[in-house]
Motif scaffolding. Structure first.
Motif, PDB file in Angstrom:
ATOM      1  N   THR A 162      68.993  55.869  43.191  1.00 35.10           N
ATOM      2  CA  THR A 162      67.630  55.322  43.224  1.00 35.10           C
ATOM      3  C   THR A 162      67.157  54.928  41.838  1.00 35.10           C
ATOM      4  N   ARG A 163      67.369  55.793  40.863  1.00 33.26           N
ATOM      5  CA  ARG A 163      66.877  55.467  39.520  1.00 33.26           C
ATOM      6  C   ARG A 163      67.593  54.234  38.959  1.00 33.26           C
ATOM      7  N   ARG A 164      68.855  54.110  39.284  1.00 31.42           N
ATOM      8  CA  ARG A 164      69.571  52.927  38.800  1.00 31.42           C
ATOM      9  C   ARG A 164      68.996  51.654  39.445  1.00 31.42           C
ATOM     10  N   LEU A 165      68.765  51.722  40.763  1.00 26.84           N
ATOM     11  CA  LEU A 165      68.179  50.555  41.437  1.00 26.84           C
ATOM     12  C   LEU A 165      66.792  50.223  40.881  1.00 26.84           C
ATOM     13  N   MET A 166      66.030  51.257  40.573  1.00 32.55           N
ATOM     14  CA  MET A 166      64.693  51.017  40.000  1.00 32.55           C
ATOM     15  C   MET A 166      64.811  50.289  38.658  1.00 32.55           C
ATOM     16  N   ALA A 167      65.755  50.740  37.832  1.00 32.27           N
ATOM     17  CA  ALA A 167      65.926  50.102  36.518  1.00 32.27           C
ATOM     18  C   ALA A 167      66.363  48.647  36.702  1.00 32.27           C
ATOM     19  N   GLU A 168      67.283  48.432  37.656  1.00 29.82           N
ATOM     20  CA  GLU A 168      67.769  47.055  37.869  1.00 29.82           C
ATOM     21  C   GLU A 168      66.636  46.151  38.367  1.00 29.82           C
ATOM     22  N   MET A 169      65.824  46.697  39.268  1.00 35.59           N
ATOM     23  CA  MET A 169      64.704  45.897  39.779  1.00 35.59           C
ATOM     24  C   MET A 169      63.689  45.618  38.668  1.00 35.59           C
ATOM     25  N   ALA A 170      63.473  46.621  37.817  1.00 36.18           N
ATOM     26  CA  ALA A 170      62.537  46.432  36.698  1.00 36.18           C
ATOM     27  C   ALA A 170      63.064  45.343  35.754  1.00 36.18           C
ATOM     28  N   CYS A 171      64.391  45.282  35.557  1.00 40.38           N
ATOM     29  CA  CYS A 171      64.976  44.225  34.707  1.00 40.38           C
ATOM     30  C   CYS A 171      64.795  42.851  35.350  1.00 40.38           C
ATOM     31  N   GLU A 172      65.008  42.789  36.668  1.00 42.44           N
ATOM     32  CA  GLU A 172      64.814  41.493  37.356  1.00 42.44           C
ATOM     33  C   GLU A 172      63.387  40.995  37.184  1.00 42.44           C
ATOM     34  N   ASN A 173      62.425  41.905  37.383  1.00 45.29           N
ATOM     35  CA  ASN A 173      61.020  41.518  37.210  1.00 45.29           C
ATOM     36  C   ASN A 173      60.763  41.051  35.781  1.00 45.29           C
ATOM     37  N   LEU A 174      61.304  41.807  34.833  1.00 43.20           N
ATOM     38  CA  LEU A 174      61.085  41.488  33.423  1.00 43.20           C
ATOM     39  C   LEU A 174      61.636  40.102  33.098  1.00 43.20           C
ATOM     40  N   LEU A 175      62.879  39.865  33.511  1.00 45.69           N
ATOM     41  CA  LEU A 175      63.520  38.583  33.155  1.00 45.69           C
ATOM     42  C   LEU A 175      62.801  37.411  33.819  1.00 45.69           C
ATOM     43  N   ALA A 176      62.356  37.612  35.060  1.00 46.05           N
ATOM     44  CA  ALA A 176      61.610  36.535  35.723  1.00 46.05           C
ATOM     45  C   ALA A 176      60.372  36.197  34.899  1.00 46.05           C
ATOM     46  N   GLY A 177      59.659  37.226  34.452  1.00 39.46           N
ATOM     47  CA  GLY A 177      58.445  36.982  33.668  1.00 39.46           C
ATOM     48  C   GLY A 177      58.745  36.284  32.358  1.00 39.46           C
ATOM     49  N   ILE A 178      59.803  36.726  31.691  1.00 39.46           N
ATOM     50  CA  ILE A 178      60.194  36.107  30.417  1.00 39.46           C
ATOM     51  C   ILE A 178      60.524  34.631  30.640  1.00 39.46           C
ATOM     52  N   GLU A 179      61.162  34.360  31.778  1.00 31.72           N
ATOM     53  CA  GLU A 179      61.560  32.975  32.078  1.00 31.72           C
ATOM     54  C   GLU A 179      60.466  32.197  32.806  1.00 31.72           C
ATOM     55  N   LYS A 180      59.275  32.752  32.826  1.00 30.34           N
ATOM     56  CA  LYS A 180      58.100  32.102  33.444  1.00 30.34           C
ATOM     57  C   LYS A 180      58.304  31.798  34.925  1.00 30.34           C
ATOM     58  N   LYS A 181      59.094  32.650  35.591  1.00 29.92           N
ATOM     59  CA  LYS A 181      59.253  32.515  37.041  1.00 29.92           C
ATOM     60  C   LYS A 181      58.394  33.578  37.716  1.00 29.92           C
ATOM     61  N   ARG A 182      58.162  33.404  39.012  1.00 29.04           N
ATOM     62  CA  ARG A 182      57.390  34.414  39.746  1.00 29.04           C
ATOM     63  C   ARG A 182      58.201  35.706  39.846  1.00 29.04           C
ATOM     64  N   LEU A 183      57.575  36.828  39.599  1.00 27.20           N
ATOM     65  CA  LEU A 183      58.289  38.104  39.661  1.00 27.20           C
ATOM     66  C   LEU A 183      58.681  38.409  41.106  1.00 27.20           C
ATOM     67  N   PRO A 184      59.907  38.871  41.352  1.00 30.29           N
ATOM     68  CA  PRO A 184      60.274  39.213  42.735  1.00 30.29           C
ATOM     69  C   PRO A 184      59.402  40.327  43.311  1.00 30.29           C
ATOM     70  N   ASN A 185      58.915  41.216  42.484  1.00 34.49           N
ATOM     71  CA  ASN A 185      58.015  42.281  42.964  1.00 34.49           C
ATOM     72  C   ASN A 185      56.781  42.276  42.084  1.00 34.49           C
ATOM     73  N   LEU A 186      55.809  41.546  42.585  1.00 39.08           N
ATOM     74  CA  LEU A 186      54.638  41.238  41.763  1.00 39.08           C
ATOM     75  C   LEU A 186      53.431  42.023  42.280  1.00 39.08           C
ATOM     76  N   VAL A 187      52.752  42.682  41.376  1.00 38.20           N
ATOM     77  CA  VAL A 187      51.598  43.497  41.756  1.00 38.20           C
ATOM     78  C   VAL A 187      50.317  42.648  41.825  1.00 38.20           C
ATOM     79  N   ASN A 188      50.227  41.614  40.981  1.00 40.53           N
ATOM     80  CA  ASN A 188      48.963  40.861  40.878  1.00 40.53           C
ATOM     81  C   ASN A 188      49.153  39.361  41.161  1.00 40.53           C
ATOM     82  N   PRO A 189      49.426  39.025  42.444  1.00 40.61           N
ATOM     83  CA  PRO A 189      49.647  37.613  42.787  1.00 40.61           C
ATOM     84  C   PRO A 189      48.424  36.741  42.493  1.00 40.61           C
ATOM     85  N   GLU A 190      47.248  37.366  42.320  1.00 38.70           N
ATOM     86  CA  GLU A 190      46.047  36.582  42.040  1.00 38.70           C
ATOM     87  C   GLU A 190      46.172  35.742  40.775  1.00 38.70           C
TER      88      GLU A 190
END
Ligand code: GLV
Length: 326
Positions: free
Chosen positions: A294-322
């Motif tokens: 679980t912790r590994r998956l959490m870290a991987e998902m956190a990296c995906e979100n981070l990279l999407a944001g860095i690349e100005k893409k929509r985060l796959p798990n976004l808290v504030n779609p507003e």
């Protein structure tokens, strides 16, 4: 071209964050203290991304020092450590890690329920300390599960996963939630109750709600006094949902039978805190999601979100779609 600077508040195993390699310049904080270390705070002016944990407060003051920030990725499903409204005002996307920790956390809630019902901690300690002198008919008597009532506060993913587990032990299920969920009755065999009804009816009460202004301090003196004297409270959600001093009094004076806490307020509890000394309280160091997978998956998902944001893409798990609404 220089790689974007990302602050990782605390170290994570390189294998878990291998997706970041060659794509960002990572500056890492220390392992053992909560919050952002001074050498990370000094770099806020340049940082384009933050990958943080639930122990790290991201507020207006921090954001004011980080004009280039493009993403905050929280390696947790809960995000009460982040001032999301302040991030949204700046159109900074916030990511979290929902779904993947559901089973591990529900497993731990069930573990705490069983352990406190059967006094596992004190029975084991007594055995080690030489108090097991004979098979004692009256020794270490616990609570029965079959036909007892489990009240689930917050019927989200984790609440439902606990319901699935608890049915196998013959527990009757009731739940409360800000939403009535007809499928909870049909699929999980849980009946809806108001919070007050649930507190009064339950033999076990397990908290699975997020920490919000509404839920902060929800389990206070008034709520604890509504519970049965035989009730057991389980908290794997967030510590401040329970008013700590009120719980200490409830456990000391026998308003309820026991509590089993994976989360506390504050975290960690200071050494010699009264909750540690109470024989009817079990405290764990916030390990709901602490399995290797679980912790590994959490870290991987956190990296995906981070990279999407860095690349100005929509985060796959976004808290504030507003932030994407004009
Ligand atoms: C753990 O408590 C989490 O929110 O992920």
């Amino acid at each position: 071209m220089a790689l974007p600077l990302v602050l990782l508040s605390h170290p994570l195993p390189p294998k878990w964050i291998s997706a970041l390699q060659g794509r960002v310049r990572l500056i890492v904080g220390p392992p053992d203290a909560p919050g952002f270390a001074p050498h990370l705070l000094e770099l806020l002016g340049e940082a384009e991304g933050i990958l943080c944990l639930l122990t790290d407060r991201v507020d207006q003051e921090l954001l004011d020092q980080a004009p280039r920030l493009r993403v905050i990725s929280n390696m947790a499903v809960g995000y009460d450590n982040i001032d999301v409204a302040a991030c949204s005002r700046r159109r900074i996307p916030v990511g979290n890690t929902p779904g993947i920790l559901t089973d591990a956390t529900a497993d731990l809630a069930m573990t705490l329920l069983l352990a406190s019902a059967r006094k596992i901690f004190s029975a084991s300690t007594d055995a080690r300390n030489g108090l097991w002198t004979t098979w004692s008919p009256m020794g270490w008597l616990g609570a029965d599960l079959k036909d007892a009532t489990l009240g689930i506060v917050g019927m989200g993913k984790i609440g439902k996963a606990l319901a699935d587990r608890a049915r196998g032990f013959g527990l009757k299920l009731i739940y409360t939630d800000s939403r009535h969920q007809p499928d909870a009755g049909m699929r999980y065999g849980a009946e809806y109750r108001s919070l007050d009804e649930l507190l009064a009816e339950s033999d076990f009460i397990s908290l699975h709600c997020p920490l919000t202004e509404e839920t902060r301090g929800m389990i206070n003196t008034a709520a604890l006094k509504k519970m049965k004297p035989s009730a057991i409270l389980i908290n794997t959600a967030r510590g401040p949902v329970v008013a700590t001093d009120d719980l200490v009094q409830a456990l000391s004076e026998g308003w309820i039978r026991a509590a089993a806490l994976d989360v506390t307020d504050p975290e960690p509890l200071p050494e010699h805190h009264p909750l540690y000394d109470l024989p009817n309280c079990l405290v764990l160091p916030h390990v709901g999601s602490a399995t290797e997978g679980t912790r590994r998956l959490m870290a991987e998902m956190a990296c995906e979100n981070l990279l999407a944001g860095i690349e100005k893409k929509r985060l796959p798990n976004l808290v504030n779609p507003e932030i994407y609404k004009s």
